[in-house]
Design a protein around this motif. Structure first.
Motif, PDB file in Angstrom:
ATOM      1  N   THR A 290      25.715  30.907  21.219  1.00  0.00           N
ATOM      2  CA  THR A 290      24.304  30.975  20.839  1.00  0.00           C
ATOM      3  C   THR A 290      23.993  31.963  19.727  1.00  0.00           C
ATOM      4  OG1 THR A 290      23.765  32.706  22.447  1.00  0.00           O
ATOM      5  CG2 THR A 290      23.608  30.406  23.205  1.00  0.00           C
TER       6      THR A 290
ATOM      7  N   THR B 108      16.282  31.438  26.985  1.00  0.00           N
ATOM      8  CA  THR B 108      17.566  32.136  26.993  1.00  0.00           C
ATOM      9  C   THR B 108      18.136  32.212  28.397  1.00  0.00           C
ATOM     10  OG1 THR B 108      16.920  33.426  25.047  1.00  0.00           O
ATOM     11  CG2 THR B 108      18.723  34.294  26.376  1.00  0.00           C
TER      12      THR B 108
ATOM     13  N   ILE C  66      29.335  36.052  29.445  1.00  0.00           N
ATOM     14  CA  ILE C  66      28.480  36.640  28.404  1.00  0.00           C
ATOM     15  C   ILE C  66      29.125  36.448  27.035  1.00  0.00           C
ATOM     16  CG2 ILE C  66      27.414  38.753  27.544  1.00  0.00           C
ATOM     17  CD1 ILE C  66      26.156  37.782  30.146  1.00  0.00           C
ATOM     18  N   LEU C  67      30.432  36.655  26.943  1.00  0.00           N
ATOM     19  CA  LEU C  67      31.144  36.467  25.682  1.00  0.00           C
ATOM     20  C   LEU C  67      31.008  35.022  25.200  1.00  0.00           C
ATOM     21  CD1 LEU C  67      33.028  37.485  23.448  1.00  0.00           C
ATOM     22  CD2 LEU C  67      34.951  36.925  24.966  1.00  0.00           C
TER      23      LEU C  67
ATOM     24  N   ILE D  72      23.235  34.918  20.402  1.00  0.00           N
ATOM     25  CA  ILE D  72      22.371  35.895  21.067  1.00  0.00           C
ATOM     26  C   ILE D  72      23.261  36.920  21.751  1.00  0.00           C
ATOM     27  CG2 ILE D  72      20.612  36.244  22.851  1.00  0.00           C
ATOM     28  CD1 ILE D  72      19.822  33.271  22.393  1.00  0.00           C
ATOM     29  N   LYS D  73      23.065  38.194  21.435  1.00  0.00           N
ATOM     30  CA  LYS D  73      23.898  39.252  21.997  1.00  0.00           C
ATOM     31  C   LYS D  73      23.294  39.804  23.283  1.00  0.00           C
ATOM     32  CE  LYS D  73      25.662  40.556  17.547  1.00  0.00           C
ATOM     33  NZ  LYS D  73      25.868  41.575  16.557  1.00  0.00           N
ATOM     34  N   LEU D  74      24.161  40.293  24.148  1.00  0.00           N
ATOM     35  CA  LEU D  74      23.721  40.896  25.401  1.00  0.00           C
ATOM     36  C   LEU D  74      22.753  42.039  25.124  1.00  0.00           C
ATOM     37  CD1 LEU D  74      23.926  41.126  28.483  1.00  0.00           C
ATOM     38  CD2 LEU D  74      25.898  42.612  28.159  1.00  0.00           C
ATOM     39  N   SER D  75      22.987  42.787  24.061  1.00  0.00           N
ATOM     40  CA  SER D  75      22.102  43.901  23.727  1.00  0.00           C
ATOM     41  C   SER D  75      20.681  43.427  23.435  1.00  0.00           C
ATOM     42  CB  SER D  75      22.648  44.695  22.543  1.00  0.00           C
ATOM     43  OG  SER D  75      22.760  43.865  21.399  1.00  0.00           O
ATOM     44  N   ASP D  76      20.518  42.163  23.023  1.00  0.00           N
ATOM     45  CA  ASP D  76      19.188  41.609  22.776  1.00  0.00           C
ATOM     46  C   ASP D  76      18.387  41.480  24.072  1.00  0.00           C
ATOM     47  OD1 ASP D  76      19.936  41.409  20.123  1.00  0.00           O
ATOM     48  OD2 ASP D  76      20.314  39.246  20.210  1.00  0.00           O
TER      49      ASP D  76
ATOM     50  N   GLU E 294      27.430  34.505  24.009  1.00  0.00           N
ATOM     51  CA  GLU E 294      27.193  35.120  22.701  1.00  0.00           C
ATOM     52  C   GLU E 294      27.794  34.271  21.586  1.00  0.00           C
ATOM     53  OE1 GLU E 294      28.668  39.138  22.853  1.00  0.00           O
ATOM     54  OE2 GLU E 294      26.836  39.883  23.801  1.00  0.00           O
ATOM     55  N   ARG E 295      28.999  33.788  21.787  1.00  0.00           N
ATOM     56  CA  ARG E 295      29.661  32.967  20.767  1.00  0.00           C
ATOM     57  C   ARG E 295      28.963  31.626  20.565  1.00  0.00           C
ATOM     58  NH1 ARG E 295      35.998  34.256  22.210  1.00  0.00           N
ATOM     59  NH2 ARG E 295      36.044  36.273  21.143  1.00  0.00           N
TER      60      ARG E 295
END
Length: 91
Positions: free
Chosen positions: A30, A45, A23-24, A32-36, A27-28
């Motif tokens: 793309t 995605t 996930i990290l 796009i955050k996990l919270s999204d 996120e880096r």
């Protein structure tokens, strides 16, 4: 953690788990955050995450290019960690 069911034209058929390190990296790469993911997640995605996890966990089975992965693999999110609320007894 997120679980994805991935099947490929090459015979790959397995569930893969997107762990915190995946996930990290996602996120880096793309922005796009996990919270999204809380509200909704697009298939684009899902495929981007599936490709990244596959490249990290099964590189020998995974095309290097996302476009090739999209053409030859199916990616399905598997139910979350939360169990559905069964509701009140006798309902």
């Amino acid at each position: 953690m997120l679980t994805l069911k991935i099947t490929g034209d090459n015979g790959f058929d397995n569930e893969v788990v997107a762990k915190p390190r995946h996930i990290l990296a996602f996120e880096r790469a793309t922005g796009i955050k996990l919270s999204d993911f809380e509200d909704e997640i697009s298939m684009e995605t899902v495929y981007r995450l599936g490709h990244l996890v596959m490249r990290m966990t099964h590189p020998e089975d995974t095309p290097a290019k996302l476009a090739d992965f999209e053409e030859t693999f199916d990616v399905f999110p598997v139910g979350g960690d939360d169990e559905p609320d069964p509701g009140p007894a006798g309902a």
